[in-house]
Design an enzyme around this catalytic site. Structure first.
Site, mmCIF file in Angstrom:
data_model
loop_
_atom_site.group_PDB
_atom_site.id
_atom_site.type_symbol
_atom_site.label_atom_id
_atom_site.label_comp_id
_atom_site.label_asym_id
_atom_site.label_seq_id
_atom_site.Cartn_x
_atom_site.Cartn_y
_atom_site.Cartn_z
ATOM 1 C CE1 TYR A 255 -1.393 -5.415 -11.081
ATOM 2 C CE2 TYR A 255 0.328 -4.948 -12.772
ATOM 3 C CZ TYR A 255 -1.238 -4.703 -12.334
ATOM 4 O OH TYR A 255 -1.941 -3.690 -12.887
ATOM 5 C CB ILE B 142 -4.498 -1.429 -12.414
ATOM 6 C CG1 ILE B 142 -5.630 -2.507 -11.958
ATOM 7 C CG2 ILE B 142 -4.332 -0.292 -11.235
ATOM 8 C CD1 ILE B 142 -5.037 -3.198 -10.631
ATOM 9 C CE LYS C 148 2.733 -3.348 -2.641
ATOM 10 N NZ LYS C 148 2.149 -2.069 -2.431
ATOM 11 N N GLY D 239 -3.939 2.515 -6.723
ATOM 12 C CA GLY D 239 -3.644 1.304 -7.449
ATOM 13 C C GLY D 239 -3.945 0.210 -6.482
#
Length: 173
Positions: free
Chosen positions: A143, A97, A145, A109
């Site tokens: 990630y 990503i 989060k 994102g």
């Protein structure tokens, strides 16, 4: 207000993927690596032959985020034997990503991640996993989060440099 659109990529998007891939990787990692190693990595990893093969692999998918006519980020996901490490049929890998720095903080994102999650749930995968460079604090935080936890580490080679990636996963059940 500009329009943000997410589209699945095909072989016809090869040049766009090369451009956005090189640009975002360079933005993210150039300050931590030599110019020579960066250029070598970009040439190898985003060569037409390599990307075309990845685009035509049934167990891999690419998505590009467009703002008007401009690509601003992309996603690559892998299933089955196309996964870079685990190759677990019950999992899906988010291999990449990447978002242009100009679009950080604009939910691009998150849009890409949400697409990956949607596909994993549709395919009834048990978990999603990925590798992220331990020094990329912004990505690690993103990630975390989104519910990912570290489960291992591995070495990522950029030229002669060995860098440590955190392996993270999110259980979906």
């Amino acid at each position: 207000m500009t329009s943000i659109v997410l589209k699945k990529a095909s072989a016809g998007d090869l040049e766009t993927l090369q451009q956005i891939g090189k640009e975002t990787f360079y933005e993210t990692f150039a300050k931590h690596n030599s110019e020579e190693e960066m250029q070598k990595y970009l040439a190898e990893s985003f060569s037409s032959e390599k990307l075309l093969k990845e685009l035509n692999t049934p167990d891999s998918q690419f998505f590009i985020v467009w703002e008007e006519e401009n690509p601003v980020g992309y996603l690559k996901i892998n299933f089955g034997a196309s996964q870079t490490e685990l190759q677990d049929e019950t999992s899906m890998e988010i291999e990449r990503i990447y978002v242009k720095s100009s679009h950080h903080g604009k939910k691009v994102g998150q849009l890409l991640y949400d697409k990956a999650l949607e596909i994993a749930l549709q395919q009834q995968k048990k978990y999603i996993w990925l590798g992220v460079w331990e020094e990329n604090k912004r990505a690690v935080s993103f990630y975390s989060k989104n519910g990912f936890t570290q489960f291992d580490k591995h070495i990522f080679r950029l030229g002669d440099e060995e860098q440590t990636d955190l392996m993270m996963k999110k259980v979906l059940e």
